[in-house]
Design a protein around this motif. Structure first.
Motif, PDB file in Angstrom:
ATOM      1  N   GLU A 103      41.186  39.088  25.824  1.00  0.00           N
ATOM      2  CA  GLU A 103      40.196  38.607  26.824  1.00  0.00           C
ATOM      3  C   GLU A 103      41.305  38.458  28.025  1.00  0.00           C
ATOM      4  OE1 GLU A 103      38.033  34.303  28.017  1.00  0.00           O
ATOM      5  OE2 GLU A 103      38.681  34.799  25.910  1.00  0.00           O
ATOM      6  N   LYS A 104      42.689  38.192  27.549  1.00  0.00           N
ATOM      7  CA  LYS A 104      43.856  37.969  28.655  1.00  0.00           C
ATOM      8  C   LYS A 104      43.937  39.586  29.259  1.00  0.00           C
ATOM      9  CE  LYS A 104      48.216  36.059  29.281  1.00  0.00           C
ATOM     10  NZ  LYS A 104      48.662  37.265  30.279  1.00  0.00           N
ATOM     11  N   LYS A 107      41.375  40.267  31.843  1.00  0.00           N
ATOM     12  CA  LYS A 107      41.636  39.125  33.096  1.00  0.00           C
ATOM     13  C   LYS A 107      42.722  39.773  33.987  1.00  0.00           C
ATOM     14  CE  LYS A 107      41.756  35.323  30.882  1.00  0.00           C
ATOM     15  NZ  LYS A 107      41.771  33.694  30.604  1.00  0.00           N
ATOM     16  N   ARG A 183      37.229  33.475  36.757  1.00  0.00           N
ATOM     17  CA  ARG A 183      36.665  32.057  35.891  1.00  0.00           C
ATOM     18  C   ARG A 183      35.004  32.472  35.752  1.00  0.00           C
ATOM     19  NH1 ARG A 183      38.458  27.217  39.936  1.00  0.00           N
ATOM     20  NH2 ARG A 183      40.646  27.128  38.849  1.00  0.00           N
ATOM     21  N   GLU A 186      34.867  34.833  32.815  1.00  0.00           N
ATOM     22  CA  GLU A 186      34.992  34.357  31.628  1.00  0.00           C
ATOM     23  C   GLU A 186      33.657  33.733  31.127  1.00  0.00           C
ATOM     24  OE1 GLU A 186      37.974  31.473  32.462  1.00  0.00           O
ATOM     25  OE2 GLU A 186      39.671  32.363  31.777  1.00  0.00           O
ATOM     26  N   GLU A 190      31.542  34.971  27.734  1.00  0.00           N
ATOM     27  CA  GLU A 190      30.800  34.046  26.649  1.00  0.00           C
ATOM     28  C   GLU A 190      29.503  34.359  26.534  1.00  0.00           C
ATOM     29  OE1 GLU A 190      31.735  30.161  27.912  1.00  0.00           O
ATOM     30  OE2 GLU A 190      33.949  30.293  27.745  1.00  0.00           O
TER      31      GLU A 190
END
Length: 226
Positions: A103-104, A107, A183, A186, A190
């Motif tokens: 995930e990081k 981003k 954001r 993210e 999800e």
């Protein structure tokens, strides 16, 4: 040996749901592409929309294939359906693990891509600046990477009410749009992971029903031949 009618119609019903879910994925993906189309900035962090459209089409085709295989009791169609579901299940599992673990990295990739293509802001074309202003109004942010300092002259879309949380003393949004985009990404990730998990469960049920029906048709054919 007769084919279990319950399993047969359960598989048909499952594939009908599978086909409907493909229609929903296709419809939502097309809506997202159309609603975001034309904005050069958002298109940089929504590259997966075309992939989702392709997935929606594939699911619709597989749902149709499974329905035909179940109703016509065609072993070839059922085996092809089972193998296709197994491949999709493995790919979904791999994508889910990579999405959760990396995930990081995702981003960081989005941030680097935006900075590489759209910085410095003042050197960008008027169309890019207009797209950013639309994004600022929508996401309540200012500037792309470094906040208000990205602009030599702060546009009206950066101004805010003093009561808003991200509003600074100059009544300008202090959060850069890249942060708001991440954001938003993210939250979308999800949702995507949740949908992928739900589809994976459906795939498991589909594979079980397809293999049971496949074996039953084989036993029926063997009994008929004997």
């Amino acid at each position: 040996m007769a084919v279990n009618k319950c399993i047969k119609y359960l598989l048909f019903f499952f594939n009908l749901l599978f086909w409907i879910s493909g229609c929903i994925i296709l419809g939502v993906s097309i809506y997202l592409k159309v609603s975001k189309d034309g904005n050069q900035i958002t298109s940089e962090y929504l590259p997966g929309i075309d992939l989702m459209i392709a997935i929606g089409v594939i699911i619709m085709v597989l749902g149709f294939l499974g329905c035909c295989g179940a109703i016509r009791e065609n072993r070839c169609m059922l085996l092809l359906f089972f193998i296709s579901l197994l491949i999709i299940f493995i790919l979904l599992l791999a994508a889910g693990i990579l999405g959760a673990v990396g995930e990081k990295k995702v981003k960081d990739w989005v941030k680097e891509r935006l900075e590489e293509k759209f910085s410095p802001l003042e050197s960008q074309s008027e169309s890019v600046k207009k797209d950013l202003e639309k994004l600022q109004e929508e996401l309540k942010c200012c500037g792309l990477m470094d906040g208000p300092s990205d602009w030599t002259k702060i546009p009206p879309s950066c101004h805010c009410n003093a009561t808003e949380p991200d509003c600074n003393s100059n009544k300008v949004y202090s959060t850069p749009c890249a942060t708001q985009i991440i954001r938003l990404l993210e939250k979308n990730m999800e949702v995507v992971l949740g949908i992928a998990f739900a589809i994976a469960i459906l795939l498991l049920f589909g594979m079980v029903f397809a293999m049971i029906l496949y074996c039953q048709i084989g036993k029926k054919d063997a009994a008929t031949t004997a």
